[in-house]
Design an enzyme around this catalytic site. Structure first.
Site, PDB file in Angstrom:
ATOM      1  N   HIS A  54      14.932 105.027  66.149  1.00 44.57           N
ATOM      2  CA  HIS A  54      15.615 103.909  65.484  1.00 44.57           C
ATOM      3  C   HIS A  54      16.299 104.353  64.192  1.00 44.57           C
ATOM      4  O   HIS A  54      17.492 104.136  64.020  1.00 44.57           O
ATOM      5  CB  HIS A  54      14.631 102.768  65.164  1.00 44.57           C
ATOM      6  N   HIS A 109      12.597  69.816  43.852  1.00 40.27           N
ATOM      7  CA  HIS A 109      14.049  69.707  43.917  1.00 40.27           C
ATOM      8  C   HIS A 109      14.737  70.061  42.597  1.00 40.27           C
ATOM      9  O   HIS A 109      15.956  70.058  42.529  1.00 40.27           O
ATOM     10  CB  HIS A 109      14.441  68.277  44.313  1.00 40.27           C
ATOM     11  N   HIS A 162      22.733  98.638  60.591  1.00 41.97           N
ATOM     12  CA  HIS A 162      22.098  99.962  60.522  1.00 41.97           C
ATOM     13  C   HIS A 162      22.680 100.910  61.564  1.00 41.97           C
ATOM     14  O   HIS A 162      22.659 102.117  61.390  1.00 41.97           O
ATOM     15  CB  HIS A 162      20.572  99.850  60.671  1.00 41.97           C
ATOM     16  N   HIS A 184      22.838  68.370  41.551  1.00 47.94           N
ATOM     17  CA  HIS A 184      21.450  68.096  41.185  1.00 47.94           C
ATOM     18  C   HIS A 184      20.870  69.322  40.498  1.00 47.94           C
ATOM     19  O   HIS A 184      19.916  69.932  40.955  1.00 47.94           O
ATOM     20  CB  HIS A 184      20.637  67.691  42.427  1.00 47.94           C
ATOM     21  N   HIS A 191      20.629 106.070  61.482  1.00 45.42           N
ATOM     22  CA  HIS A 191      20.077 105.361  62.647  1.00 45.42           C
ATOM     23  C   HIS A 191      20.820 105.759  63.923  1.00 45.42           C
ATOM     24  O   HIS A 191      21.813 105.130  64.287  1.00 45.42           O
ATOM     25  CB  HIS A 191      20.197 103.854  62.428  1.00 45.42           C
ATOM     26  N   ASP A 200      17.778  93.053  68.232  1.00 47.40           N
ATOM     27  CA  ASP A 200      16.575  92.203  68.225  1.00 47.40           C
ATOM     28  C   ASP A 200      16.345  91.624  66.834  1.00 47.40           C
ATOM     29  O   ASP A 200      15.994  90.452  66.685  1.00 47.40           O
ATOM     30  CB  ASP A 200      15.333  93.025  68.612  1.00 47.40           C
ATOM     31  N   GLY A 201      16.527  92.475  65.822  1.00 47.50           N
ATOM     32  CA  GLY A 201      16.276  92.043  64.450  1.00 47.50           C
ATOM     33  C   GLY A 201      17.195  90.898  64.048  1.00 47.50           C
ATOM     34  O   GLY A 201      16.760  89.926  63.422  1.00 47.50           O
ATOM     35  N   GLU A 216      21.616  75.608  55.309  1.00 51.11           N
ATOM     36  CA  GLU A 216      22.258  76.160  54.104  1.00 51.11           C
ATOM     37  C   GLU A 216      22.633  77.625  54.286  1.00 51.11           C
ATOM     38  O   GLU A 216      23.721  78.066  53.887  1.00 51.11           O
ATOM     39  CB  GLU A 216      21.326  76.018  52.892  1.00 51.11           C
ATOM     40  N   ARG A 276      29.125  65.872  39.426  1.00 54.73           N
ATOM     41  CA  ARG A 276      29.363  65.897  40.887  1.00 54.73           C
ATOM     42  C   ARG A 276      30.428  64.865  41.255  1.00 54.73           C
ATOM     43  O   ARG A 276      31.258  65.083  42.146  1.00 54.73           O
ATOM     44  CB  ARG A 276      28.079  65.667  41.673  1.00 54.73           C
TER      45      ARG A 276
HETATM   46  C1  LIG Z   1      17.047  91.010  56.614  1.00 52.97           C
HETATM   47  C2  LIG Z   1      16.610  92.390  56.977  1.00 52.97           C
HETATM   48  N1  LIG Z   1      15.308  92.655  57.066  1.00 52.97           N
HETATM   49  C3  LIG Z   1      14.886  93.906  57.338  1.00 52.97           C
HETATM   50  C4  LIG Z   1      15.769  94.917  57.528  1.00 52.97           C
HETATM   51  C5  LIG Z   1      15.291  96.330  57.784  1.00 52.97           C
HETATM   52  N2  LIG Z   1      15.560  96.661  59.203  1.00 52.97           N
HETATM   53  C6  LIG Z   1      16.610  97.383  59.583  1.00 52.97           C
HETATM   54  S1  LIG Z   1      16.744  97.481  61.261  1.00 52.97           S
HETATM   55  C7  LIG Z   1      15.356  96.564  61.474  1.00 52.97           C
HETATM   56  C8  LIG Z   1      14.879  96.155  62.840  1.00 52.97           C
HETATM   57  C9  LIG Z   1      15.156  97.131  63.877  1.00 52.97           C
HETATM   58  O1  LIG Z   1      15.077  96.573  65.129  1.00 52.97           O
HETATM   59  P1  LIG Z   1      16.369  96.129  65.902  1.00 52.97           P
HETATM   60  O2  LIG Z   1      17.059  95.082  65.151  1.00 52.97           O
HETATM   61  O3  LIG Z   1      15.976  95.812  67.284  1.00 52.97           O
HETATM   62  O4  LIG Z   1      17.297  97.402  65.880  1.00 52.97           O
HETATM   63  P2  LIG Z   1      17.156  98.701  66.796  1.00 52.97           P
HETATM   64  O5  LIG Z   1      15.778  99.236  66.562  1.00 52.97           O
HETATM   65  O6  LIG Z   1      17.349  98.262  68.187  1.00 52.97           O
HETATM   66  O7  LIG Z   1      18.207  99.610  66.287  1.00 52.97           O
HETATM   67  C10 LIG Z   1      14.800  96.213  60.258  1.00 52.97           C
HETATM   68  C11 LIG Z   1      13.553  95.420  60.107  1.00 52.97           C
HETATM   69  C12 LIG Z   1      17.140  94.591  57.430  1.00 52.97           C
HETATM   70  N3  LIG Z   1      18.094  95.514  57.590  1.00 52.97           N
HETATM   71  N4  LIG Z   1      17.527  93.324  57.180  1.00 52.97           N
END
Ligand SMILES: Cc1ncc(C[n+]2csc(CCOP(=O)(O)OP(=O)(O)O)c2C)c(N)n1
Length: 685
Positions: free
Chosen positions: A281, A493, A91, A481, A51, A177-178, A431, A377
């Site tokens: 990306h 539950h 990433h 539980h 990436h 963003d993610g 949680e 518990r």
């Molecule tokens: C919980 C989760 N869902 C999906 C992914 C797969 N994934 C990796 S990066 C990404 C989104 C990329 O967008 P952003 O977070 O904005 O990163 P950028 O493109 O700016 O590097 C996804 C869906 C992951 N790593 N973790």
């Protein structure tokens, strides 16, 4: 010193350091940031995957943070009072690898950068805390790093309340963003805002691009407003303007709340045709695009090559932490020897095993003289009452089920914004945020976090539990539980598949004690497990005390043991866990009435049992012609003990809403049914 004065002092001490921001020109900054960009492009190109977009886009942010603000020393990556930096958007791992290399972390050689994503390298696809010195936590599943960072910031405040200025650092986290779209992020930021964790600073790589394309395809949240609503200081800046980044971080350092800095950036900054698009990306840019980026960035070096002037700038930035660490060491050495020793013990994770053993022995001895019919518990609360005073590193909590989980023993004060020295956290109904924060606390060091919710809601914690197991972190989840035995709340539950699902996670120990004595023993085993998380699956309903008399040894340590032997040669072996052990013991009586000899094996922990040597396992499994497993849950996993031809008495679907006793009868998990199943298998029914 108040927060503002202390920030000024830090800034002043920085001004006299080698990496004085006033001596780094804009041109120098750009070259330093471009070194990150080039290494990221080259490493991803070499690996043919990875990436490049995030490291290229966030290079300016990282350059300012690491060279001007972050407190660390490459010569001592584990220095306890270092600032923590979490790359939540895992990433973008090449960002942290490039920075560690440039700063002079000894092991992060250019060879390791060249071996990006290869087997055995220090540069795995996503950052791993247990692989790479300088990486604070394993990230990749989006949102987790932010959740961990909240836990680290809690740990910092809590330990500062106990050890004063021996612990005085910040936690920085870079999110994408993610990260901020994941639900976990809401739990994390709400908790951080509520606890007013003012030394937590989030840098948001606000590039408006995700994998599918523009963020606008799926999201239109105003993140600044969102964080403000959660009690944060929040601002938006140009993430490619080093002075704006520096000013925002400087301001965040003086805030009385956690801070968000939304840094508007261009993903893949410098790539001629792919910058600003999802195309950069998560794929190698290709030779032509890289050549174009080099031209656009004014970077004429060959691949993996960093010119001396840039290297020197980064190295001198890396060197500035040595003096800060020395000052800390002097201060630390001036502490009273017992405080120093205690801090070192706590940070190293060395458990006071004798005190732990004595506390557990005390509970067991009392139970031997006064046996108790108790829900496990409630037994757990009795154990905690004994443990909390002797293990100061225990920090408990619950996701709004404190009374049900029995996780707050008498006298345990609440950790709050007004009292970080408290030891019990009201996590709220969060949680996932709780489990992720617990991982951060454990990673920070100095704390063993435990928490509680209902076992069925391990599903809401599972991604963080899995990462605790992967990272080998000691966290203990009290999950109460634990079966249809919870009764009237009904099938939503009542966990049925959860024990099997948790047992499927490598390096997670799932304990299901059968009575108060086993509960004490399982707590001891969970705490002694320094290299992985544990689940304590506990009942809501009362169970009889089955272990009578005092055993000096911890019988649960073998994972399974014969709790009631056969009279003579066993025709039947009954294996059970938790609340079903007493049912198996009752079934043994029925069988005796039919002239059949049976033994009962309690199985409090599959993982410990399956890790035992083969002959020890064979001895416990025994050679009775009929083996019966009893657990108010699905069969999956039990064949490892009873064999595929074994008989299983448990659940094969969801539960129902009714009193517990009725449900056990309805689903056929009774002593009579167990005896009947054994008789049938013997052809005697
Ligand atoms: C919980 C989760 N869902 C999906 C992914 C797969 N994934 C990796 S990066 C990404 C989104 C990329 O967008 P952003 O977070 O904005 O990163 P950028 O493109 O700016 O590097 C996804 C869906 C992951 N790593 N973790």
């Amino acid at each position: 010193m108040n927060a503002k004065a202390s920030a000024t002092a830090v800034a002043q001490s920085r001004r006299s350091s080698d990496a004085d921001p006033t001596v780094i020109s804009r041109a120098q900054h750009d070259r330093m940031a471009n070194a990150i960009r080039a290494l990221a492009m080259d490493a991803v190109e070499q690996a043919k995957c990875g990436h490049p977009g995030l490291p290229m886009g966030a290079a300016d942010i990282a350059t300012v943070l690491f060279t001007r603000y972050l407190k660390f020393d490459p010569a001592a990556p584990d220095w306890p009072d270092r600032d923590r930096f979490v790359l939540s958007a895992g990433h973008g791992s090449m960002l942290i690898y490039a920075v560690l290399h440039l700063l002079g972390y000894e092991q992060m050689t250019i060879e390791e950068i060249r071996r990006f994503r290869q087997l055995g390298s220090l540069t795995p696809g996503h950052p791993e805390s247990f692989v790479t010195p300088g990486v604070e936590t394993t990230t990749g599943p989006l949102g987790q790093g932010l959740g961990n960072a909240v836990g680290m910031a809690i740990a910092e405040r809590h330990l500062a309340a106990e050890f004063g200025d021996t612990v005085d650092h910040r936690t920085y986290v870079l999110v994408s963003d993610g990260d901020l779209m994941e639900g976990l992020s809401q739990e994390a930021i709400a908790l951080a805002g509520h606890l007013r964790l003012h030394k937590l600073i989030v840098l948001f790589d606000d590039n408006g691009i995700t994998i599918d394309g523009p963020l606008s395809l799926a999201d239109s949240v105003d993140q600044v407003k969102r964080f403000e609503a959660a009690g944060w200081a929040a601002t938006r800046i140009d993430g490619h303007d080093p002075e704006a980044i520096a000013a925002a971080i400087g301001k965040a350092m003086t805030a009385n709340r956690p801070s968000l800095i939304a840094c508007r950036t261009t993903i893949g900054f410098g790539a001629p045709s792919k910058a600003g698009t999802e195309k950069c990306h998560g794929a190698a840019l290709g030779a032509e695009e890289i050549a174009g980026a080099r031209a656009q960035l004014g970077w004429s070096e060959p691949a993996f090559s960093v010119p001396a002037d840039v290297r020197d700038l980064w190295r001198s930035a890396g060197a500035r932490g040595a003096a800060v660490r020395r000052t800390w060491s002097d201060r630390f050495r001036a502490l009273a020897p017992d405080r120093r020793a205690e801090f070192e013990r706590r940070i190293s994770g060395k458990l006071a095993v004798d005190e732990l053993a004595a506390a557990v022995r005390g509970v067991k001895e009392k139970l031997a003289t006064q046996p108790k019919e108790l829900a496990t518990r409630a037994a757990s609360e009795i154990v905690l009452e004994a443990l909390v005073p002797v293990l100061p590193e225990l920090v408990g909590g619950s996701a709004d089920l404190t009374g049900s989980n029995n996780t707050r023993p008498k006298g345990m004060t609440v950790l709050s914004a007004a009292n970080y020295g408290g030891r019990f956290i009201h996590y709220g109904v969060r949680e996932h945020g709780m489990a992720a924060a617990m991982n951060g606390m454990a990673l920070h060091g100095g704390i063993i976090p435990y928490s509680g919710t209902f076992l069925v809601f391990t599903d809401y914690c599972r991604p963080a539990i899995r990462l605790a197991a992967l990272m080998g972190q000691r966290v203990v989840h009290v999950m109460t539980h634990d079966s249809i035995g919870l009764g009237e709340d009904g099938p939503t539950h009542q966990p049925v598949e959860h024990l099997a699902a948790l047992r499927a996670i490598p390096n997670l120990a799932v304990f299901r004690p059968c009575d108060a004595v086993e509960t004490a023993e399982c707590w001891q085993l969970a705490l002694e497990r320094a290299d992985g998380p544990s689940i304590l699956a506990l009942t809501r309903q009362n169970v009889p005390q089955l272990r009578l008399g005092h055993d000096e040894s911890n019988r649960c340590a073998s994972g399974a043991y014969e709790i009631v032997p056969a009279e003579g040669v066993a025709a039947v072996s009954l294996f059970a866990s938790g609340s079903e052990v007493s049912i198996a013991i009752e079934a043994r009586k029925f069988l005796r009435e039919r002239g059949l000899s049976a033994r009962v094996v309690s199985v409090p922990c599959f993982e410990l049992f399956l890790a035992a040597p083969a002959d020890a396992r064979r001895a416990i499994i025994g050679d009775a012609p009929v083996k019966v497993g009893v657990e108010a849950a699905v069969r999956q996993g039990w064949d490892q003990i009873i064999g595929s031809d074994g008989v299983f008495v448990g659940m094969s679907g969801f539960g129902a809403s009714a009193p517990a006793k009725d449900l056990y009868r309805h689903f056929g998990i009774t002593a009579e049914a167990v005896a009947q199943a054994a008789l049938q298998a013997l052809g005697r029914s």
